[in-house]
Design a protein around this motif. Structure first.
Motif, PDB file in Angstrom:
ATOM      1  N   ASN A 163      32.244  37.299  45.375  1.00  0.00           N
ATOM      2  CA  ASN A 163      32.552  36.948  43.988  1.00  0.00           C
ATOM      3  C   ASN A 163      33.270  38.091  43.273  1.00  0.00           C
ATOM      4  O   ASN A 163      34.202  37.856  42.497  1.00  0.00           O
ATOM      5  CB  ASN A 163      31.275  36.564  43.234  1.00  0.00           C
ATOM      6  CG  ASN A 163      30.729  35.218  43.679  1.00  0.00           C
ATOM      7  OD1 ASN A 163      31.455  34.379  44.200  1.00  0.00           O
ATOM      8  ND2 ASN A 163      29.436  35.025  43.489  1.00  0.00           N
ATOM      9  N   ALA A 164      32.850  39.322  43.541  1.00  0.00           N
ATOM     10  CA  ALA A 164      33.502  40.489  42.937  1.00  0.00           C
ATOM     11  C   ALA A 164      34.954  40.593  43.402  1.00  0.00           C
ATOM     12  O   ALA A 164      35.853  40.950  42.625  1.00  0.00           O
ATOM     13  CB  ALA A 164      32.731  41.763  43.277  1.00  0.00           C
ATOM     14  N   TYR A 165      35.190  40.278  44.651  1.00  0.00           N
ATOM     15  CA  TYR A 165      36.537  40.278  45.230  1.00  0.00           C
ATOM     16  C   TYR A 165      37.451  39.306  44.489  1.00  0.00           C
ATOM     17  O   TYR A 165      38.597  39.620  44.182  1.00  0.00           O
ATOM     18  CB  TYR A 165      36.415  39.909  46.706  1.00  0.00           C
ATOM     19  CG  TYR A 165      37.686  39.546  47.418  1.00  0.00           C
ATOM     20  CD1 TYR A 165      38.487  40.524  47.988  1.00  0.00           C
ATOM     21  CD2 TYR A 165      38.073  38.208  47.573  1.00  0.00           C
ATOM     22  CE1 TYR A 165      39.644  40.195  48.679  1.00  0.00           C
ATOM     23  CE2 TYR A 165      39.213  37.868  48.266  1.00  0.00           C
ATOM     24  CZ  TYR A 165      39.995  38.865  48.814  1.00  0.00           C
ATOM     25  OH  TYR A 165      41.133  38.530  49.496  1.00  0.00           O
ATOM     26  N   GLN A 166      36.936  38.118  44.190  1.00  0.00           N
ATOM     27  CA  GLN A 166      37.753  37.084  43.556  1.00  0.00           C
ATOM     28  C   GLN A 166      38.281  37.497  42.188  1.00  0.00           C
ATOM     29  O   GLN A 166      39.364  37.078  41.790  1.00  0.00           O
ATOM     30  CB  GLN A 166      36.951  35.775  43.440  1.00  0.00           C
ATOM     31  CG  GLN A 166      36.659  35.112  44.764  1.00  0.00           C
ATOM     32  CD  GLN A 166      37.906  34.669  45.502  1.00  0.00           C
ATOM     33  OE1 GLN A 166      38.910  34.298  44.915  1.00  0.00           O
ATOM     34  NE2 GLN A 166      37.837  34.715  46.825  1.00  0.00           N
ATOM     35  N   VAL A 167      37.524  38.301  41.456  1.00  0.00           N
ATOM     36  CA  VAL A 167      37.933  38.690  40.095  1.00  0.00           C
ATOM     37  C   VAL A 167      38.466  40.114  40.027  1.00  0.00           C
ATOM     38  O   VAL A 167      38.815  40.601  38.954  1.00  0.00           O
ATOM     39  CB  VAL A 167      36.766  38.523  39.088  1.00  0.00           C
ATOM     40  CG1 VAL A 167      36.351  37.063  38.997  1.00  0.00           C
ATOM     41  CG2 VAL A 167      35.577  39.405  39.453  1.00  0.00           C
ATOM     42  N   HIS A 168      38.569  40.775  41.178  1.00  0.00           N
ATOM     43  CA  HIS A 168      39.063  42.155  41.212  1.00  0.00           C
ATOM     44  C   HIS A 168      40.537  42.192  40.791  1.00  0.00           C
ATOM     45  O   HIS A 168      41.313  41.289  41.146  1.00  0.00           O
ATOM     46  CB  HIS A 168      38.904  42.715  42.631  1.00  0.00           C
ATOM     47  CG  HIS A 168      39.095  44.187  42.707  1.00  0.00           C
ATOM     48  ND1 HIS A 168      40.332  44.786  42.688  1.00  0.00           N
ATOM     49  CD2 HIS A 168      38.183  45.189  42.791  1.00  0.00           C
ATOM     50  CE1 HIS A 168      40.186  46.091  42.769  1.00  0.00           C
ATOM     51  NE2 HIS A 168      38.886  46.370  42.828  1.00  0.00           N
ATOM     52  N   PRO A 169      40.950  43.212  40.047  1.00  0.00           N
ATOM     53  CA  PRO A 169      42.353  43.303  39.614  1.00  0.00           C
ATOM     54  C   PRO A 169      43.370  43.261  40.758  1.00  0.00           C
ATOM     55  O   PRO A 169      44.445  42.677  40.597  1.00  0.00           O
ATOM     56  CB  PRO A 169      42.413  44.645  38.879  1.00  0.00           C
ATOM     57  CG  PRO A 169      41.016  44.889  38.408  1.00  0.00           C
ATOM     58  CD  PRO A 169      40.129  44.274  39.452  1.00  0.00           C
ATOM     59  N   LEU A 170      43.059  43.850  41.898  1.00  0.00           N
ATOM     60  CA  LEU A 170      44.002  43.793  43.026  1.00  0.00           C
ATOM     61  C   LEU A 170      44.156  42.362  43.546  1.00  0.00           C
ATOM     62  O   LEU A 170      45.265  41.952  43.919  1.00  0.00           O
ATOM     63  CB  LEU A 170      43.534  44.702  44.169  1.00  0.00           C
ATOM     64  CG  LEU A 170      43.723  46.194  43.961  1.00  0.00           C
ATOM     65  CD1 LEU A 170      43.103  46.982  45.120  1.00  0.00           C
ATOM     66  CD2 LEU A 170      45.203  46.547  43.824  1.00  0.00           C
ATOM     67  N   PHE A 210      47.551  40.166  43.435  1.00  0.00           N
ATOM     68  CA  PHE A 210      48.050  39.528  44.647  1.00  0.00           C
ATOM     69  C   PHE A 210      48.387  38.056  44.385  1.00  0.00           C
ATOM     70  O   PHE A 210      49.468  37.588  44.738  1.00  0.00           O
ATOM     71  CB  PHE A 210      47.024  39.642  45.779  1.00  0.00           C
ATOM     72  CG  PHE A 210      47.295  38.704  46.919  1.00  0.00           C
ATOM     73  CD1 PHE A 210      48.324  38.950  47.808  1.00  0.00           C
ATOM     74  CD2 PHE A 210      46.530  37.556  47.085  1.00  0.00           C
ATOM     75  CE1 PHE A 210      48.590  38.067  48.845  1.00  0.00           C
ATOM     76  CE2 PHE A 210      46.785  36.670  48.122  1.00  0.00           C
ATOM     77  CZ  PHE A 210      47.818  36.925  49.002  1.00  0.00           C
ATOM     78  N   VAL A 211      47.467  37.338  43.767  1.00  0.00           N
ATOM     79  CA  VAL A 211      47.697  35.913  43.486  1.00  0.00           C
ATOM     80  C   VAL A 211      48.910  35.743  42.574  1.00  0.00           C
ATOM     81  O   VAL A 211      49.783  34.898  42.830  1.00  0.00           O
ATOM     82  CB  VAL A 211      46.438  35.260  42.871  1.00  0.00           C
ATOM     83  CG1 VAL A 211      46.737  33.848  42.395  1.00  0.00           C
ATOM     84  CG2 VAL A 211      45.290  35.258  43.882  1.00  0.00           C
TER      85      VAL A 211
END
Length: 135
Positions: free
Chosen positions: A105-112, A116-117
């Motif tokens: 979940n933290a990955y999904q909202v991470h700035p990087l 990327f998206v």
């Protein structure tokens, strides 16, 4: 330095000797209860564009820096013999391992990840995500 070279040699030798179980162990280590595996497949809008492919690969490489990503692999379709169960139509896949759902979940909202998206989503016509958790 010699120990590092020996480890690199041993890892390569083990991977070359084959086997999915050995490969998974070499990439991620033993499965942990609650571990989340996030596998994403990408189809490019312009599948013949080497430039678009490289942009996508560069973007994917940036995601490995996200702290909650424990192991990471980027790949392209393997040249395996065709079989009815194999889908080789995608351009690139990214495989990420997280300790738990909170890490994913933290990955999904991470700035990087958000960057990327934003940067790479114009390149793909389709993505397919498979998330799984170890029992």
């Amino acid at each position: 330095m010699k120990l590092h070279n020996r480890r690199k040699f041993m890892t390569r030798a083990m991977l070359a000797s084959g086997g999915l179980a050995m490969t998974r162990a070499a990439i991620a280590g033993p499965a942990k209860k609650g571990q989340v595996i996030h596998h994403v497949f990408f189809w490019l809008k312009n599948p013949d564009s080497k430039e678009d492919l490289q942009k996508l690969l560069d973007g994917l490489k940036s995601l490995e820096k996200i702290e909650s990503v424990k192991q990471y692999h980027i790949g392209v379709p393997a040249p395996t013999d065709p079989r009815p169960v194999i889908d080789s139509s995608y351009a690139v896949s990214a495989l990420s391992f997280f300790d738990d759902l909170a890490g994913q979940n933290a990955y999904q909202v991470h700035p990087l990840h958000k960057k990327f998206v934003e940067t790479c989503s114009p390149l793909w016509k389709k993505i397919q995500v498979y998330d799984s958790a170890d029992l």
